[in-house]
Motif scaffolding. Structure first.
Motif, PDB file in Angstrom:
ATOM      1  N   TYR A  51       0.809  -1.212   0.000  1.00 17.78           N
ATOM      2  CA  TYR A  51       0.000   0.000   0.000  1.00 17.78           C
ATOM      3  C   TYR A  51       0.851   1.275   0.000  1.00 17.78           C
ATOM      4  N   SER A  52       2.149   1.116  -0.222  1.00 20.66           N
ATOM      5  CA  SER A  52       3.089   2.244  -0.318  1.00 20.66           C
ATOM      6  C   SER A  52       3.187   3.073   0.957  1.00 20.66           C
ATOM      7  N   PHE A  53       3.056   2.431   2.107  1.00 16.78           N
ATOM      8  CA  PHE A  53       3.234   3.108   3.390  1.00 16.78           C
ATOM      9  C   PHE A  53       4.665   2.875   3.889  1.00 16.78           C
ATOM     10  N   TYR A  54       5.616   3.325   3.086  1.00 17.82           N
ATOM     11  CA  TYR A  54       7.018   3.036   3.354  1.00 17.82           C
ATOM     12  C   TYR A  54       7.526   3.679   4.644  1.00 17.82           C
ATOM     13  N   ASP A  55       7.020   4.863   4.978  1.00 18.19           N
ATOM     14  CA  ASP A  55       7.472   5.509   6.208  1.00 18.19           C
ATOM     15  C   ASP A  55       7.077   4.710   7.449  1.00 18.19           C
ATOM     16  N   MET A  56       6.010   3.961   7.359  1.00 16.33           N
ATOM     17  CA  MET A  56       5.569   3.144   8.491  1.00 16.33           C
ATOM     18  C   MET A  56       6.507   1.948   8.722  1.00 16.33           C
ATOM     19  N   ILE A  57       7.220   1.538   7.691  1.00  9.84           N
ATOM     20  CA  ILE A  57       8.175   0.436   7.845  1.00  9.84           C
ATOM     21  C   ILE A  57       9.269   0.849   8.812  1.00  9.84           C
ATOM     22  N   PHE A  58       9.756   2.058   8.676  1.00  9.97           N
ATOM     23  CA  PHE A  58      10.768   2.562   9.603  1.00  9.97           C
ATOM     24  C   PHE A  58      10.243   2.562  11.034  1.00  9.97           C
TER      25      PHE A  58
END
Length: 112
Positions: A51-58
């Protein structure tokens, strides 16, 4: 400028709605008492990527960095990235960068 703010607001709303539809992930990301296993982290990273929530991966990784497997994975990854950067910029520049980073941290800690 306003267009950028609107886009950010749209992304924030999209994230909040998505989290409301995925309460397990929401609790793993937002609630301090819930930590994830490495296997759960992998599953959540894959969903966040989808879902392109890449900042949440950090955020997920930082929240779970106390897990020995995740800590070791992050440590190795950071070490590899440092080695690659060191090779790219050379020893003199790397030493300058390291010293500058330490000086900045000293100043930050003096203020707080």
């Amino acid at each position: 400028m306003q267009e950028g703010k609107n886009k950010q607001m749209d992304e924030t709303i999209r994230l909040v709605r998505w989290l409301s539809e995925h309460p397990k992930i929401q609790s793993r990301l937002c609630d301090g008492e819930f930590e994830s296993t490495p296997e759960e982290c992998i599953e959540m990273i894959e969903m966040l990527e989808k879902y392109s929530f890449y900042d949440m991966i950090f955020i997920l990784l930082m929240k779970n960095r106390h897990d020995p497997v995740i800590d070791e994975a992050l440590t190795k990854m950071v070490t590899e990235k440092i080695a690659n950067e060191w090779e790219r910029i050379g020893t003199e520049q790397m030493c300058r960068d390291i010293k500058e980073r330490i000086r900045k941290e000293i100043k930050i800690n003096e203020v707080s």
